[in-house]
Write a protein that holds these residues in place. Structure first.
Motif, PDB file in Angstrom:
ATOM      1  N   MET A 229     -32.962 -11.256  15.804  1.00  0.00           N
ATOM      2  CA  MET A 229     -34.121 -12.141  15.806  1.00  0.00           C
ATOM      3  C   MET A 229     -35.347 -11.438  16.387  1.00  0.00           C
ATOM      4  O   MET A 229     -36.458 -11.564  15.872  1.00  0.00           O
ATOM      5  CB  MET A 229     -33.814 -13.412  16.604  1.00  0.00           C
ATOM      6  N   MET A 230     -35.141 -10.681  17.462  1.00  0.00           N
ATOM      7  CA  MET A 230     -36.250  -9.980  18.087  1.00  0.00           C
ATOM      8  C   MET A 230     -36.796  -8.877  17.182  1.00  0.00           C
ATOM      9  O   MET A 230     -38.000  -8.618  17.149  1.00  0.00           O
ATOM     10  CB  MET A 230     -35.807  -9.400  19.431  1.00  0.00           C
ATOM     11  N   ARG A 231     -35.899  -8.248  16.417  1.00  0.00           N
ATOM     12  CA  ARG A 231     -36.357  -7.228  15.483  1.00  0.00           C
ATOM     13  C   ARG A 231     -37.254  -7.824  14.410  1.00  0.00           C
ATOM     14  O   ARG A 231     -38.247  -7.223  14.004  1.00  0.00           O
ATOM     15  CB  ARG A 231     -35.150  -6.534  14.838  1.00  0.00           C
TER      16      ARG A 231
ATOM     17  N   ALA B 154     -49.513 -20.102  18.734  1.00  0.00           N
ATOM     18  CA  ALA B 154     -48.689 -21.047  17.983  1.00  0.00           C
ATOM     19  C   ALA B 154     -47.618 -20.350  17.158  1.00  0.00           C
ATOM     20  O   ALA B 154     -46.515 -20.863  16.981  1.00  0.00           O
ATOM     21  CB  ALA B 154     -49.576 -21.900  17.078  1.00  0.00           C
ATOM     22  N   VAL B 155     -47.936 -19.169  16.637  1.00  0.00           N
ATOM     23  CA  VAL B 155     -46.991 -18.445  15.781  1.00  0.00           C
ATOM     24  C   VAL B 155     -45.969 -17.663  16.600  1.00  0.00           C
ATOM     25  O   VAL B 155     -44.767 -17.699  16.313  1.00  0.00           O
ATOM     26  CB  VAL B 155     -47.747 -17.495  14.828  1.00  0.00           C
ATOM     27  N   PHE B 156     -46.406 -16.982  17.646  1.00  0.00           N
ATOM     28  CA  PHE B 156     -45.539 -16.019  18.316  1.00  0.00           C
ATOM     29  C   PHE B 156     -44.997 -16.458  19.674  1.00  0.00           C
ATOM     30  O   PHE B 156     -43.930 -15.996  20.090  1.00  0.00           O
ATOM     31  CB  PHE B 156     -46.278 -14.690  18.507  1.00  0.00           C
ATOM     32  N   MET B 157     -45.695 -17.313  20.403  1.00  0.00           N
ATOM     33  CA  MET B 157     -45.282 -17.605  21.768  1.00  0.00           C
ATOM     34  C   MET B 157     -44.749 -19.014  21.959  1.00  0.00           C
ATOM     35  O   MET B 157     -43.819 -19.232  22.738  1.00  0.00           O
ATOM     36  CB  MET B 157     -46.442 -17.342  22.728  1.00  0.00           C
ATOM     37  N   VAL B 158     -45.326 -19.970  21.257  1.00  0.00           N
ATOM     38  CA  VAL B 158     -44.795 -21.328  21.324  1.00  0.00           C
ATOM     39  C   VAL B 158     -43.362 -21.358  20.808  1.00  0.00           C
ATOM     40  O   VAL B 158     -42.535 -22.156  21.260  1.00  0.00           O
ATOM     41  CB  VAL B 158     -45.688 -22.284  20.501  1.00  0.00           C
ATOM     42  N   THR B 159     -43.057 -20.472  19.873  1.00  0.00           N
ATOM     43  CA  THR B 159     -41.741 -20.436  19.237  1.00  0.00           C
ATOM     44  C   THR B 159     -40.708 -19.618  20.004  1.00  0.00           C
ATOM     45  O   THR B 159     -39.594 -19.426  19.505  1.00  0.00           O
ATOM     46  CB  THR B 159     -41.872 -19.864  17.817  1.00  0.00           C
TER      47      THR B 159
ATOM     48  N   ALA C 185     -38.443 -18.431  13.498  1.00  0.00           N
ATOM     49  CA  ALA C 185     -39.262 -19.307  14.336  1.00  0.00           C
ATOM     50  C   ALA C 185     -39.160 -20.743  13.843  1.00  0.00           C
ATOM     51  O   ALA C 185     -38.826 -20.996  12.680  1.00  0.00           O
ATOM     52  CB  ALA C 185     -40.717 -18.846  14.326  1.00  0.00           C
ATOM     53  N   SER C 186     -39.444 -21.674  14.728  1.00  0.00           N
ATOM     54  CA  SER C 186     -39.405 -23.089  14.396  1.00  0.00           C
ATOM     55  C   SER C 186     -40.784 -23.585  13.956  1.00  0.00           C
ATOM     56  O   SER C 186     -41.766 -23.412  14.684  1.00  0.00           O
ATOM     57  CB  SER C 186     -38.932 -23.908  15.605  1.00  0.00           C
ATOM     58  N   TRP C 187     -40.829 -24.205  12.783  1.00  0.00           N
ATOM     59  CA  TRP C 187     -42.102 -24.759  12.304  1.00  0.00           C
ATOM     60  C   TRP C 187     -42.506 -25.979  13.114  1.00  0.00           C
ATOM     61  O   TRP C 187     -43.688 -26.333  13.185  1.00  0.00           O
ATOM     62  CB  TRP C 187     -41.989 -25.136  10.830  1.00  0.00           C
ATOM     63  N   LYS C 188     -41.537 -26.628  13.748  1.00  0.00           N
ATOM     64  CA  LYS C 188     -41.817 -27.875  14.457  1.00  0.00           C
ATOM     65  C   LYS C 188     -42.778 -27.653  15.623  1.00  0.00           C
ATOM     66  O   LYS C 188     -43.755 -28.391  15.786  1.00  0.00           O
ATOM     67  CB  LYS C 188     -40.514 -28.485  14.952  1.00  0.00           C
ATOM     68  N   SER C 189     -42.497 -26.657  16.438  1.00  0.00           N
ATOM     69  CA  SER C 189     -43.361 -26.406  17.585  1.00  0.00           C
ATOM     70  C   SER C 189     -44.687 -25.790  17.165  1.00  0.00           C
ATOM     71  O   SER C 189     -45.744 -26.111  17.726  1.00  0.00           O
ATOM     72  CB  SER C 189     -42.646 -25.504  18.596  1.00  0.00           C
ATOM     73  N   SER C 190     -44.664 -24.922  16.154  1.00  0.00           N
ATOM     74  CA  SER C 190     -45.904 -24.273  15.703  1.00  0.00           C
ATOM     75  C   SER C 190     -46.877 -25.286  15.117  1.00  0.00           C
ATOM     76  O   SER C 190     -48.048 -25.366  15.521  1.00  0.00           O
ATOM     77  CB  SER C 190     -45.591 -23.201  14.647  1.00  0.00           C
ATOM     78  N   LEU C 191     -46.402 -26.067  14.152  1.00  0.00           N
ATOM     79  CA  LEU C 191     -47.296 -27.014  13.480  1.00  0.00           C
ATOM     80  C   LEU C 191     -47.732 -28.144  14.400  1.00  0.00           C
ATOM     81  O   LEU C 191     -48.857 -28.636  14.303  1.00  0.00           O
ATOM     82  CB  LEU C 191     -46.615 -27.571  12.235  1.00  0.00           C
TER      83      LEU C 191
ATOM     84  N   PRO D 266     -37.658 -18.737  21.781  1.00  0.00           N
ATOM     85  CA  PRO D 266     -36.457 -19.566  21.879  1.00  0.00           C
ATOM     86  C   PRO D 266     -35.951 -19.781  23.297  1.00  0.00           C
ATOM     87  O   PRO D 266     -35.148 -20.682  23.536  1.00  0.00           O
ATOM     88  CB  PRO D 266     -35.423 -18.782  21.048  1.00  0.00           C
ATOM     89  N   VAL D 267     -36.387 -18.963  24.238  1.00  0.00           N
ATOM     90  CA  VAL D 267     -35.883 -19.074  25.610  1.00  0.00           C
ATOM     91  C   VAL D 267     -36.702 -20.061  26.429  1.00  0.00           C
ATOM     92  O   VAL D 267     -36.150 -20.957  27.084  1.00  0.00           O
ATOM     93  CB  VAL D 267     -35.880 -17.697  26.306  1.00  0.00           C
ATOM     94  N   SER D 268     -38.020 -19.920  26.420  1.00  0.00           N
ATOM     95  CA  SER D 268     -38.865 -20.745  27.295  1.00  0.00           C
ATOM     96  C   SER D 268     -39.277 -22.073  26.665  1.00  0.00           C
ATOM     97  O   SER D 268     -39.878 -22.906  27.331  1.00  0.00           O
ATOM     98  CB  SER D 268     -40.116 -19.957  27.702  1.00  0.00           C
ATOM     99  N   SER D 269     -38.966 -22.286  25.392  1.00  0.00           N
ATOM    100  CA  SER D 269     -39.289 -23.551  24.737  1.00  0.00           C
ATOM    101  C   SER D 269     -38.075 -24.473  24.761  1.00  0.00           C
ATOM    102  O   SER D 269     -36.953 -24.024  25.040  1.00  0.00           O
ATOM    103  CB  SER D 269     -39.713 -23.294  23.289  1.00  0.00           C
ATOM    104  N   PRO D 270     -38.256 -25.760  24.478  1.00  0.00           N
ATOM    105  CA  PRO D 270     -37.100 -26.671  24.430  1.00  0.00           C
ATOM    106  C   PRO D 270     -36.123 -26.272  23.327  1.00  0.00           C
ATOM    107  O   PRO D 270     -36.476 -25.528  22.406  1.00  0.00           O
ATOM    108  CB  PRO D 270     -37.746 -28.028  24.136  1.00  0.00           C
ATOM    109  N   LYS D 271     -34.924 -26.807  23.410  1.00  0.00           N
ATOM    110  CA  LYS D 271     -33.890 -26.484  22.430  1.00  0.00           C
ATOM    111  C   LYS D 271     -33.641 -27.618  21.446  1.00  0.00           C
ATOM    112  O   LYS D 271     -33.132 -27.392  20.349  1.00  0.00           O
ATOM    113  CB  LYS D 271     -32.571 -26.162  23.152  1.00  0.00           C
ATOM    114  N   LYS D 272     -34.006 -28.842  21.804  1.00  0.00           N
ATOM    115  CA  LYS D 272     -33.731 -30.006  20.968  1.00  0.00           C
ATOM    116  C   LYS D 272     -34.871 -30.256  19.984  1.00  0.00           C
ATOM    117  O   LYS D 272     -36.041 -30.010  20.277  1.00  0.00           O
ATOM    118  CB  LYS D 272     -33.524 -31.246  21.841  1.00  0.00           C
ATOM    119  N   SER D 273     -34.509 -30.781  18.828  1.00  0.00           N
ATOM    120  CA  SER D 273     -35.475 -30.984  17.751  1.00  0.00           C
ATOM    121  C   SER D 273     -36.620 -31.904  18.163  1.00  0.00           C
ATOM    122  O   SER D 273     -37.790 -31.599  17.955  1.00  0.00           O
ATOM    123  CB  SER D 273     -34.764 -31.551  16.522  1.00  0.00           C
ATOM    124  N   ASN D 274     -36.286 -33.041  18.755  1.00  0.00           N
ATOM    125  CA  ASN D 274     -37.325 -33.991  19.166  1.00  0.00           C
ATOM    126  C   ASN D 274     -38.288 -33.371  20.171  1.00  0.00           C
ATOM    127  O   ASN D 274     -39.500 -33.592  20.115  1.00  0.00           O
ATOM    128  CB  ASN D 274     -36.685 -35.235  19.799  1.00  0.00           C
ATOM    129  N   SER D 275     -37.727 -32.611  21.082  1.00  0.00           N
ATOM    130  CA  SER D 275     -38.533 -32.026  22.148  1.00  0.00           C
ATOM    131  C   SER D 275     -39.551 -31.036  21.612  1.00  0.00           C
ATOM    132  O   SER D 275     -40.652 -30.906  22.172  1.00  0.00           O
ATOM    133  CB  SER D 275     -37.629 -31.317  23.160  1.00  0.00           C
TER     134      SER D 275
END
Length: 296
Positions: free
Chosen positions: A7-9, A227-232, A186-192, A234-243
């Motif tokens: 993923m990091m690559r 929004a593209v690189f840091m909000v997404t 990346a998750s579109w949910k947090s970005s958008l 996976p470690v410092s952001s929430p893990k659940k979809s709603n969150s």
């Protein structure tokens, strides 16, 4: 030497065109910042992991990349080194390393030097000088907007404008975002939701005559880059979809408020760390809510 993390690559692949563009704009200054960041950042993580007989994670490469691209092109190399050392050691390894850090380490380092050395870090050079002239404390696009001025939208789309190394080209950032979404990195949910939260909040202020056009605000500063690189992350952001939706909205709204009412024309870094603080709580509360069509 490195622990493989696919993923990091993929994130690094998406950042490569932005790196090349920053070097095209700022030449040796960009190269110096990038090399200093990677050498010091990797070295700091190595010091922590070598006593535990562990490998350096490839996540540190992403941290170094995002930190370097978040800096103004005229940031002195000694300050560059201090910031990444603080971000990796205090923002990541002090919590136990990869997967345990609460805050995004790249933004942790960026904010540390931003607050500690404001008169030195906040010096900007116009693109095209290839780093051969000293920076000046000039107005950024966001400062121009706050003063009632305008911006060159086409220049921002392409990336020929004053800004940090990686935030210049909207086109390259959006292309990188499309790649990350296509590869499910990346998750579109947090970005958008970040973009939506900012646009709605800024739109309300604009309608009330209290701030500038939200489209100009999106095009300026580092909001799209964040929004593209840091909000997404996976470690410092929430893990659940709603969150993730609430997390992104909080970042967008907080960015709008900080930009409008604080002394800082750019509020994305502060907004991200605020949201990082509440990410675990979001998972324990909002993340457990269930409604039709939503999965935790």
């Amino acid at each position: 030497m490195f622990q493989k993390q696919l993923m990091m690559r993929k994130v690094m692949y998406s950042l490569l065109p932005i790196f090349l563009f920053s070097i095209y704009l700022y030449g040796m200054r960009a190269i110096g910042i990038i090399l200093t960041t990677f050498v010091i950042g990797i070295g700091c993580e190595y010091i922590f992991v070598q006593k535990q007989n562990k490998k350096i994670t490839e996540a540190v490469l992403v941290t170094c990349a995002l930190y370097a691209l978040s800096l103004p092109p005229n940031t002195p190399l000694w300050i560059t080194a201090i910031g990444i050392a603080f971000g990796v050691s205090m923002g990541k390894m002090a919590y136990g390393g990869f997967g345990r850090n609460i805050f995004n380490p790249a933004i942790t380092g960026r904010l540390f030097v931003y607050i500690t050395f404001p008169n030195i870090v906040n010096k900007w050079s116009p693109p095209g000088n290839f780093g051969m002239v000293e920076g000046v404390a000039g107005a950024t696009p966001l400062e121009a907007l706050r003063s009632g001025g305008g911006i060159d939208l086409m220049g921002h789309l392409i990336g020929i404008r004053v800004g940090s190394l990686g935030e210049s080209s909207i086109l390259l950032i959006l292309l990188a975002g499309a790649y990350l979404l296509y590869t499910k990195t990346a998750s579109w949910k947090s970005s958008l939701s970040t973009i939506a939260g900012y646009t709605v909040a800024q739109g309300v202020l604009f309608a009330l005559g209290l701030s500038y056009n939200p489209i100009l605000g999106l095009a300026s500063g580092s909001l799209l880059f964040i929004a593209v690189f840091m909000v997404t992350d996976p470690v410092s952001s929430p893990k659940k979809s709603n969150s993730l939706f609430v997390y992104g909205i909080l970042i967008g709204v907080a960015t709008c408020i900080i930009r409008a009412y604080s002394l800082f024309p750019e509020g994305t870094s502060f907004a991200l760390l605020i949201a990082n603080t509440f990410a675990p709580l979001m998972d324990e509360t909002i993340g457990k809510w269930q409604w039709k069509g939503a999965k935790a």
